[in-house]
Design an enzyme around this catalytic site. Structure first.
Site, PDB file in Angstrom:
ATOM      1  N   ARG A 256      -2.974   7.235 -16.223  1.00 32.89           N
ATOM      2  CA  ARG A 256      -2.614   6.908 -17.602  1.00 32.89           C
ATOM      3  C   ARG A 256      -3.845   6.639 -18.464  1.00 32.89           C
ATOM      4  NH1 ARG A 256      -3.398   1.586 -18.349  1.00 32.89           N
ATOM      5  NH2 ARG A 256      -3.560   0.310 -16.461  1.00 32.89           N
TER       6      ARG A 256
ATOM      7  N   GLU B  64      -7.737 -17.923 -11.690  1.00 35.70           N
ATOM      8  CA  GLU B  64      -6.622 -17.065 -12.070  1.00 35.70           C
ATOM      9  C   GLU B  64      -5.383 -17.396 -11.246  1.00 35.70           C
ATOM     10  OE1 GLU B  64      -5.809 -12.296 -12.615  1.00 35.70           O
ATOM     11  OE2 GLU B  64      -6.472 -13.044 -10.662  1.00 35.70           O
TER      12      GLU B  64
ATOM     13  N   TRP C 158      -8.463 -11.317 -18.387  1.00 32.96           N
ATOM     14  CA  TRP C 158      -7.224 -10.933 -19.070  1.00 32.96           C
ATOM     15  C   TRP C 158      -7.399 -10.772 -20.575  1.00 32.96           C
ATOM     16  CZ3 TRP C 158      -2.576  -9.373 -17.247  1.00 32.96           C
ATOM     17  CH2 TRP C 158      -2.339  -9.540 -15.875  1.00 32.96           C
TER      18      TRP C 158
ATOM     19  N   TYR D 257       2.634 -12.209 -14.412  1.00 30.71           N
ATOM     20  CA  TYR D 257       2.783 -12.800 -13.082  1.00 30.71           C
ATOM     21  C   TYR D 257       3.348 -14.220 -13.062  1.00 30.71           C
ATOM     22  CZ  TYR D 257      -0.247  -9.010 -11.343  1.00 30.71           C
ATOM     23  OH  TYR D 257      -0.780  -7.793 -11.019  1.00 30.71           O
TER      24      TYR D 257
ATOM     25  N   ARG E  38      13.821 -14.742   7.258  1.00 28.42           N
ATOM     26  CA  ARG E  38      13.128 -13.502   6.897  1.00 28.42           C
ATOM     27  C   ARG E  38      13.195 -13.262   5.388  1.00 28.42           C
ATOM     28  NH1 ARG E  38      15.810 -12.448  11.749  1.00 28.42           N
ATOM     29  NH2 ARG E  38      17.645 -11.674  10.659  1.00 28.42           N
ATOM     30  N   ARG E  39      13.423 -14.347   4.644  1.00 29.36           N
ATOM     31  CA  ARG E  39      13.560 -14.239   3.193  1.00 29.36           C
ATOM     32  C   ARG E  39      12.480 -15.018   2.446  1.00 29.36           C
ATOM     33  NH1 ARG E  39      20.188 -15.028   2.697  1.00 29.36           N
ATOM     34  NH2 ARG E  39      20.727 -13.415   4.242  1.00 29.36           N
TER      35      ARG E  39
ATOM     36  N   CYS F  94       0.433  -5.489 -10.377  1.00 27.91           N
ATOM     37  CA  CYS F  94      -0.118  -4.609  -9.338  1.00 27.91           C
ATOM     38  C   CYS F  94       0.136  -5.223  -7.966  1.00 27.91           C
ATOM     39  CB  CYS F  94      -1.612  -4.383  -9.568  1.00 27.91           C
ATOM     40  SG  CYS F  94      -1.999  -3.519 -11.094  1.00 27.91           S
TER      41      CYS F  94
ATOM     42  N   ARG G 260       1.561  -2.095  -5.643  1.00 26.27           N
ATOM     43  CA  ARG G 260       2.015  -0.771  -6.086  1.00 26.27           C
ATOM     44  C   ARG G 260       0.836   0.077  -6.509  1.00 26.27           C
ATOM     45  NH1 ARG G 260       1.235   0.138 -11.357  1.00 26.27           N
ATOM     46  NH2 ARG G 260       0.815  -1.703 -12.621  1.00 26.27           N
ATOM     47  N   SER G 261      -0.229  -0.594  -6.961  1.00 27.55           N
ATOM     48  CA  SER G 261      -1.425   0.078  -7.445  1.00 27.55           C
ATOM     49  C   SER G 261      -2.608  -0.816  -7.145  1.00 27.55           C
ATOM     50  CB  SER G 261      -1.310   0.334  -8.953  1.00 27.55           C
ATOM     51  OG  SER G 261      -2.509   0.876  -9.471  1.00 27.55           O
ATOM     52  N   CYS G 262      -3.738  -0.209  -6.806  1.00 23.82           N
ATOM     53  CA  CYS G 262      -4.875  -1.035  -6.416  1.00 23.82           C
ATOM     54  C   CYS G 262      -6.182  -0.314  -6.723  1.00 23.82           C
ATOM     55  CB  CYS G 262      -4.799  -1.349  -4.923  1.00 23.82           C
ATOM     56  SG  CYS G 262      -6.141  -2.411  -4.368  1.00 23.82           S
ATOM     57  N   ASP G 263      -6.989  -0.937  -7.552  1.00 24.85           N
ATOM     58  CA  ASP G 263      -8.347  -0.455  -7.788  1.00 24.85           C
ATOM     59  C   ASP G 263      -9.198  -0.960  -6.632  1.00 24.85           C
ATOM     60  OD1 ASP G 263     -10.992  -0.100  -8.578  1.00 24.85           O
ATOM     61  OD2 ASP G 263     -10.540  -0.387 -10.691  1.00 24.85           O
TER      62      ASP G 263
ATOM     63  N   ASN H 295      -8.415  -9.473  -5.092  1.00 29.66           N
ATOM     64  CA  ASN H 295      -7.059  -9.807  -4.676  1.00 29.66           C
ATOM     65  C   ASN H 295      -6.994 -10.277  -3.230  1.00 29.66           C
ATOM     66  OD1 ASN H 295      -6.142  -9.130  -7.216  1.00 29.66           O
ATOM     67  ND2 ASN H 295      -5.470  -7.081  -6.630  1.00 29.66           N
TER      68      ASN H 295
END
Length: 237
Positions: free
Chosen positions: A30, A68, A90, A132, A174-175, A194, A215-218, A226
């Protein structure tokens, strides 16, 4: 090293970088910059005995990561508490929004100074939407208001409080999960999450493991940051 023991976190990271470069799928994203991408990769780290995956091949601003994380846990969505602590990660989103909305070519430092000094300016231009921390601590909940109407509970659902209670009261569950991926509010967020879903597992001897889905990671910039934050969160729990 035994066959079941993961490689040192530094080696795992460098191996992932190599595979992305050699095998990654070239894609236009994008931003228009382009990426090399692999899907479904996993890294595993042993956090016992106070171990933290703090990489040395990539400088990690661990104090910013810790601040953060605390900001997330506070349920905050405004950058003001971050910039007051000299954390700028941010700022770009509200700064870009302000520039486009007003036409003022303000510099980042001047923008942040106004965020800190002016309550009304911070409230209007420093908010990131339901990012978040909002989802973690105030997931939307609607309650009956009579005559078939519903209103939004301003407190919402505190996923973190529920997680802590679940870990304490029902460790075999398991929750033990919390997520920031609220489909209904993605368009209102400055950036969709992310690192979006966390699941925890408690062993019979009281050990705690965390499985983080991104879902996405630089990998070059965001992943080392992270990794430290997720390890810190796990240690806090």
């Amino acid at each position: 090293m035994s066959a079941n023991q993961p490689a040192h976190y530094e080696n795992q990271y460098l191996d992932l970088m190599r595979r992305i470069w050699e095998e990654g799928d070239a894609r236009i994203d994008r931003t228009g910059v382009g990426t090399r991408s692999l899907f479904g990769e996993q890294l595993r780290f042993d956090l016992r005995d106070g171990r933290v995956p703090l990489l040395t091949t990539k400088r990690v601003y661990w104090k910013a990561a810790a601040r953060e994380l605390i900001w997330f846990l506070s349920g905050e969505s405004n950058i003001r508490p971050l910039v007051e602590q000299n954390v700028h990660i941010w700022t770009d989103w509200p700064l870009d929004h302000y520039r486009k909305a007003t036409g003022e070519a303000i510099e980042r430092d001047d923008f942040e100074a106004r965020i800190i000094a002016d309550d009304d300016f911070a409230a209007r231009w420093g908010d990131l939407g339901p990012v978040y921390g909002v989802q973690w601590r105030h997931w939307p909940r609607f309650v009956p208001a009579g005559d078939g109407h519903f209103v939004r509970d301003p407190q919402g659902i505190d996923q973190m409080a529920m997680l802590v209670a679940s870990l304490k009261d029902n460790p075999a569950s398991r929750r033990h999960i919390f997520t920031g991926w609220n489909v209904a509010e993605l368009d209102a967020m400055a950036l969709p999450p992310c690192h979006m879903t966390y699941q925890f597992h408690v062993t019979s001897d009281g050990g705690l493991s965390c499985n983080l889905f991104q879902r996405s990671c630089d990998v070059a910039l965001g992943l080392p940051f992270n990794l430290f934050a997720a390890a810190l969160l796990t240690s806090m729990l």
